[in-house]
Every structure is written in C-alpha cells, then in structure tokens.
Motif scaffolding. Sequence first.
Motif, PDB file in Angstrom:
ATOM      1  N   GLU A  46       0.931  -1.284  -0.052  1.00 56.46           N
ATOM      2  CA  GLU A  46       0.212   0.089  -0.084  1.00 56.46           C
ATOM      3  C   GLU A  46       0.907   1.143  -0.109  1.00 56.46           C
ATOM      4  OE1 GLU A  46      -3.326   0.182  -0.172  1.00 56.46           O
ATOM      5  OE2 GLU A  46      -3.346  -1.705  -0.534  1.00 56.46           O
ATOM      6  N   PRO A  47       0.519   2.175  -0.675  1.00 59.56           N
ATOM      7  CA  PRO A  47       1.378   3.713  -0.888  1.00 59.56           C
ATOM      8  C   PRO A  47       1.073   4.327   0.583  1.00 59.56           C
ATOM      9  CG  PRO A  47      -0.540   3.751  -2.120  1.00 59.56           C
ATOM     10  CD  PRO A  47      -0.558   2.208  -1.839  1.00 59.56           C
ATOM     11  N   LEU A  48       1.905   5.043   0.873  1.00 59.87           N
ATOM     12  CA  LEU A  48       1.935   6.079   2.165  1.00 59.87           C
ATOM     13  C   LEU A  48       0.499   6.857   1.774  1.00 59.87           C
ATOM     14  CD1 LEU A  48       5.484   7.261   2.564  1.00 59.87           C
ATOM     15  CD2 LEU A  48       4.209   5.658   4.003  1.00 59.87           C
ATOM     16  N   PRO A  49      -0.187   7.061   2.819  1.00 54.07           N
ATOM     17  CA  PRO A  49      -1.220   7.920   2.638  1.00 54.07           C
ATOM     18  C   PRO A  49      -0.733   9.435   2.517  1.00 54.07           C
ATOM     19  CG  PRO A  49      -1.042   7.332   5.050  1.00 54.07           C
ATOM     20  CD  PRO A  49       0.016   6.544   4.288  1.00 54.07           C
ATOM     21  N   VAL A  50      -1.680  10.195   1.792  1.00 51.26           N
ATOM     22  CA  VAL A  50      -1.315  11.496   1.553  1.00 51.26           C
ATOM     23  C   VAL A  50      -2.625  12.207   1.460  1.00 51.26           C
ATOM     24  CG1 VAL A  50       0.933  11.396   0.548  1.00 51.26           C
ATOM     25  CG2 VAL A  50      -1.150  11.440  -1.046  1.00 51.26           C
ATOM     26  N   HIS A  51      -2.719  13.599   1.957  1.00 49.57           N
ATOM     27  CA  HIS A  51      -3.737  14.377   1.745  1.00 49.57           C
ATOM     28  C   HIS A  51      -3.506  15.460   0.666  1.00 49.57           C
ATOM     29  CE1 HIS A  51      -6.045  13.316   5.332  1.00 49.57           C
ATOM     30  NE2 HIS A  51      -4.934  13.050   5.973  1.00 49.57           N
ATOM     31  N   THR A  52      -4.394  16.052  -0.051  1.00 48.16           N
ATOM     32  CA  THR A  52      -4.145  16.827  -0.964  1.00 48.16           C
ATOM     33  C   THR A  52      -3.897  18.199  -0.331  1.00 48.16           C
ATOM     34  OG1 THR A  52      -5.499  15.831  -2.357  1.00 48.16           O
ATOM     35  CG2 THR A  52      -5.404  18.128  -2.949  1.00 48.16           C
ATOM     36  N   PRO A  53      -2.819  18.836  -0.635  1.00 54.39           N
ATOM     37  CA  PRO A  53      -2.288  20.170  -0.045  1.00 54.39           C
ATOM     38  C   PRO A  53      -3.487  21.434  -0.678  1.00 54.39           C
ATOM     39  CG  PRO A  53      -0.855  19.446  -1.733  1.00 54.39           C
ATOM     40  CD  PRO A  53      -1.667  18.586  -1.800  1.00 54.39           C
ATOM     41  N   PRO A  54      -3.257  22.497   0.210  1.00 53.92           N
ATOM     42  CA  PRO A  54      -3.994  23.582  -0.086  1.00 53.92           C
ATOM     43  C   PRO A  54      -3.707  24.102  -1.738  1.00 53.92           C
ATOM     44  CG  PRO A  54      -3.323  24.099   2.110  1.00 53.92           C
ATOM     45  CD  PRO A  54      -2.660  22.780   1.452  1.00 53.92           C
ATOM     46  N   ASP A  55      -4.692  24.706  -2.430  1.00 58.13           N
ATOM     47  CA  ASP A  55      -4.428  25.167  -3.614  1.00 58.13           C
ATOM     48  C   ASP A  55      -3.440  26.232  -3.551  1.00 58.13           C
ATOM     49  OD1 ASP A  55      -5.954  23.558  -5.271  1.00 58.13           O
ATOM     50  OD2 ASP A  55      -7.572  24.900  -5.047  1.00 58.13           O
ATOM     51  N   GLY A  56      -2.603  26.322  -4.206  1.00 58.88           N
ATOM     52  CA  GLY A  56      -1.592  27.542  -4.412  1.00 58.88           C
ATOM     53  C   GLY A  56      -0.234  27.367  -3.580  1.00 58.88           C
ATOM     54  N   LEU A  57      -0.292  26.143  -2.805  1.00 60.22           N
ATOM     55  CA  LEU A  57       1.084  26.245  -1.843  1.00 60.22           C
ATOM     56  C   LEU A  57       2.176  25.823  -2.582  1.00 60.22           C
ATOM     57  CD1 LEU A  57       1.849  25.733   1.233  1.00 60.22           C
ATOM     58  CD2 LEU A  57       1.300  23.333   1.019  1.00 60.22           C
ATOM     59  N   PHE A  58       1.977  24.961  -3.647  1.00 57.92           N
ATOM     60  CA  PHE A  58       3.117  24.571  -4.479  1.00 57.92           C
ATOM     61  C   PHE A  58       2.899  25.045  -5.818  1.00 57.92           C
ATOM     62  CE2 PHE A  58       2.657  21.186  -1.172  1.00 57.92           C
ATOM     63  CZ  PHE A  58       3.735  21.273  -0.823  1.00 57.92           C
TER      64      PHE A  58
END
Length: 151
Positions: free
Chosen positions: A123-135
């Motif tokens: 299973e891949p590591l869990p990630v959350h979608t970062p806020p828009d514009g952060l990257f």
Amino acid sequence: MTAPREEEQGESLDDIRRDEEEAARPAELFYGNVNEFVTERLIYFVPCPAPGSGRVWCSEWYRHAAALSRLDSVWRAWEHLRLDPAMGMSNWWLYHADPHLRALMDPVTGPFGNCVDGHQSMEPLPVHTPPDGLFTDQRGQLGVNDPFALD
C-alpha cells in the motif's frame, strides 16, 4: 638534437588520438537491462533467505516500485564499477549492493515485507491533497527569482 620520428617513438599521433577517443567513449553495458542483471547475476550472489533469517525476497521484485528503483541503481553501479579493476567490485559491494539489499530484504521496512508467502502489493503512503497555491510547478524555473538557485 632533433626530435625522434614517429616510428622511433613507438606510437603514432593517430594511435594516441584513437586511444583518447576510445577512453572518452562510454563503455557498452554488459547487461541490457536490470532484469537481465538480476536474473543472470544478482540471484547467484545473494543467498535465498532462510526461515528465521530476518530477510525476505519477492520473486516478483519488479512489481515493487522501490525494489525496481533500488535494483536498477545497483545494476547501473555494477555496470560502472566493473570497469575499475582495482577497487570497483569492493566499492560496489560496500556502497551499493550491501546497503540496498539490506533495505530491500528487511522484513519490517522493506518493500518485500508482506511477500513471505508470495507476492503481495504494498500500500502506498497515505497523503492528503495540499491547499491550492501552496506548490507551484517549478520545471524550467531554475534560477528565475530563486534566491537559492545555483548560478
């Protein structure tokens, strides 16, 4: 005193030029790809993990992204270091094969940890979608308004 003629020097300028061009040319690969390296060489270097050895291997190693990346690195290092007759293989074992194999075959943290009884997908590591514009997309931006860019 006059300079010796080419015949007296032993090597002609063409011989020297040819030697320099050959030295600058990259050596051809011994193995065509990482699979050939693994199946024709690596599996004979590494003993099969015995029960209780604290190591695990997956016969479908190519289905694990981390394993594929590490084994590709091990193969490419071998291809380069095999040309060094003095310290090449020692360096390959010490700095490439041994650390990567320890990481790959670790039953707790390695990519084959769940494959004791046959291949199991990791299973891949869990990630959350970062806020828009952060990257921002930084491709092609090296040196543009970047105080940390290498000039």
